[in-house]
Design an enzyme around this catalytic site. Structure first.
Site, PDB file in Angstrom:
ATOM      1  N   ASP A 100      30.850  42.200  45.133  1.00  0.00           N
ATOM      2  CA  ASP A 100      32.079  43.031  45.822  1.00  0.00           C
ATOM      3  C   ASP A 100      31.303  44.226  45.654  1.00  0.00           C
ATOM      4  O   ASP A 100      32.184  44.757  44.018  1.00  0.00           O
ATOM      5  CB  ASP A 100      33.282  42.225  45.403  1.00  0.00           C
ATOM      6  CG  ASP A 100      34.438  43.136  45.622  1.00  0.00           C
ATOM      7  OD1 ASP A 100      33.945  44.267  46.243  1.00  0.00           O
ATOM      8  OD2 ASP A 100      35.088  42.257  45.042  1.00  0.00           O
TER       9      ASP A 100
ATOM     10  N   TYR B  38      29.951  43.315  40.168  1.00  0.00           N
ATOM     11  CA  TYR B  38      31.110  43.717  41.250  1.00  0.00           C
ATOM     12  C   TYR B  38      31.845  45.086  40.140  1.00  0.00           C
ATOM     13  O   TYR B  38      31.483  45.415  39.550  1.00  0.00           O
ATOM     14  CB  TYR B  38      31.956  42.425  39.832  1.00  0.00           C
ATOM     15  CG  TYR B  38      33.015  42.288  40.925  1.00  0.00           C
ATOM     16  CD1 TYR B  38      33.718  43.038  41.493  1.00  0.00           C
ATOM     17  CD2 TYR B  38      33.996  42.309  39.091  1.00  0.00           C
ATOM     18  CE1 TYR B  38      35.656  43.185  41.591  1.00  0.00           C
ATOM     19  CE2 TYR B  38      35.558  41.800  38.425  1.00  0.00           C
ATOM     20  CZ  TYR B  38      35.797  42.513  40.625  1.00  0.00           C
ATOM     21  OH  TYR B  38      37.197  43.018  40.753  1.00  0.00           O
TER      22      TYR B  38
ATOM     23  N   ASN C  73      32.931  36.618  46.407  1.00  0.00           N
ATOM     24  CA  ASN C  73      33.770  37.274  44.777  1.00  0.00           C
ATOM     25  C   ASN C  73      34.760  35.785  44.759  1.00  0.00           C
ATOM     26  O   ASN C  73      35.625  35.515  45.873  1.00  0.00           O
ATOM     27  CB  ASN C  73      33.980  38.146  45.192  1.00  0.00           C
ATOM     28  CG  ASN C  73      35.606  38.746  43.929  1.00  0.00           C
ATOM     29  OD1 ASN C  73      36.673  37.724  43.451  1.00  0.00           O
ATOM     30  ND2 ASN C  73      35.870  40.047  44.310  1.00  0.00           N
TER      31      ASN C  73
ATOM     32  N   ASP D  37      41.013  34.975  48.021  1.00  0.00           N
ATOM     33  CA  ASP D  37      40.533  36.261  48.830  1.00  0.00           C
ATOM     34  C   ASP D  37      39.623  37.470  49.531  1.00  0.00           C
ATOM     35  O   ASP D  37      39.888  37.930  50.198  1.00  0.00           O
ATOM     36  CB  ASP D  37      41.813  37.249  48.621  1.00  0.00           C
ATOM     37  CG  ASP D  37      41.620  37.683  47.275  1.00  0.00           C
ATOM     38  OD1 ASP D  37      40.363  37.596  46.521  1.00  0.00           O
ATOM     39  OD2 ASP D  37      41.883  38.722  46.278  1.00  0.00           O
TER      40      ASP D  37
ATOM     41  N   GLU E 126      34.133  38.899  40.033  1.00  0.00           N
ATOM     42  CA  GLU E 126      34.730  38.058  39.665  1.00  0.00           C
ATOM     43  C   GLU E 126      35.317  36.978  39.382  1.00  0.00           C
ATOM     44  O   GLU E 126      36.184  35.636  38.953  1.00  0.00           O
ATOM     45  CB  GLU E 126      36.076  38.134  40.383  1.00  0.00           C
ATOM     46  CG  GLU E 126      37.837  39.011  39.957  1.00  0.00           C
ATOM     47  CD  GLU E 126      38.500  39.850  40.747  1.00  0.00           C
ATOM     48  OE1 GLU E 126      39.192  39.908  40.389  1.00  0.00           O
ATOM     49  OE2 GLU E 126      37.935  39.932  42.188  1.00  0.00           O
TER      50      GLU E 126
ATOM     51  N   ASN F 214      33.197  47.167  46.884  1.00  0.00           N
ATOM     52  CA  ASN F 214      35.008  47.010  46.193  1.00  0.00           C
ATOM     53  C   ASN F 214      34.623  48.946  47.531  1.00  0.00           C
ATOM     54  O   ASN F 214      35.014  50.384  46.474  1.00  0.00           O
ATOM     55  CB  ASN F 214      35.279  47.657  44.527  1.00  0.00           C
ATOM     56  CG  ASN F 214      36.434  47.086  44.340  1.00  0.00           C
ATOM     57  OD1 ASN F 214      37.135  46.087  45.421  1.00  0.00           O
ATOM     58  ND2 ASN F 214      35.898  46.624  43.772  1.00  0.00           N
TER      59      ASN F 214
END
Length: 252
Positions: free
Chosen positions: A145, A106, A7, A242, A35, A147
């Protein structure tokens, strides 16, 4: 076969921070992004001609988006999961090969105050249905990702995050349901009890320096691919986003 998922939280920004150096250093057969935050024509990457490029863009500018760069030309490519409700944000790409499917995803964030949790629950059900349809035809590799930090050891401060997006009981239960449907969390397959292994850190409070992170980036495979799994890695030393890249090594 080396597979990478990252990501990048805005590809144009990460390109300025050495993305191509990382790309060449890792030299993956599949290099997946989440992303990307861009539209068609907003970036030109100087990738080797040996890579095929597949992009899925969100309708909303500067938001979400995914990409796959691969040395292996697929039989077919699908964008989204075939749902008008879910396919406007560029979240899924599926590549079909003779013996397997390769998917990057994602997953929608439940949002501040869990304002999108109900949508997230609908997404989880529909996405698992999509995966199971593919898996009924041939085994699959899913990365991205997702999440969610599944277990307490998948984030540093689990006690204070019980009701926060990415660590709600509802999201964790959906991830358990995914695994119970015949899939493996490859990192936990190799390292079931390893602590301090994270793939995302907040930009606040020196979180990365203090390794106060979350493991929310995954490689998931059909359980029947387990004999072909070689290793799973988290490249926490690689900066620029990040998130950091995660890796799966598999014999296919």
């Amino acid at each position: 076969m080396k597979c990478i998922s990252w990501n990048v939280n805005g590809l144009r920004a990460v390109v300025k921070k050495g993305f191509l150096d990382v790309f060449h250093e890792l030299d993956a057969d599949f290099f997946c992004l989440q992303e990307t935050k861009l539209q068609a024509g907003q970036i030109e990457l100087d990738l080797p001609d040996t890579y095929y490029q597949y992009w899925n863009y969100a309708e909303r500018k500067g938001y979400a988006g995914t990409a796959i760069f691969t040395k292996r030309e697929p039989l077919s490519v699908r964008y989204g999961i075939g749902s008008a409700e879910h396919d406007l944000e560029g979240r899924v790409i599926t590549l079909e090969y003779p013996d397997f499917f390769f998917i990057t995803c994602y997953t929608p964030n439940s949002g501040e105050g869990l304002k999108r949790l109900a949508y997230r629950m609908a997404w989880e059900d529909d996405f698992l249905h999509y995966l199971n349809q593919l898996d009924s035809q041939k085994p699959l590799i899913l990365c991205g990702d997702l999440n969610v930090a599944h277990q307490n050891i998948d984030l540093k401060n689990w006690k204070t995050n019980r009701k926060n997006a990415g660590f709600t009981d509802e999201e964790r239960e959906k991830f358990s349901a995914l695994l119970d449907s015949g899939y493996l969390d490859t990192f936990r397959y190799f390292y079931p009890d390893l602590t301090g292994a994270y793939s995302w850190w907040s930009y606040r409070f020196n979180a990365r320096k203090n390794n106060a992170g979350w493991r929310i980036d995954y490689f998931i495979t059909s359980k029947r691919l387990q004999p072909q799994l070689n290793d799973a890695k988290i490249h926490s030393h690689i900066m620029g986003s990040d998130h950091c890249p995660v890796e799966l090594d598999i014999s296919l």
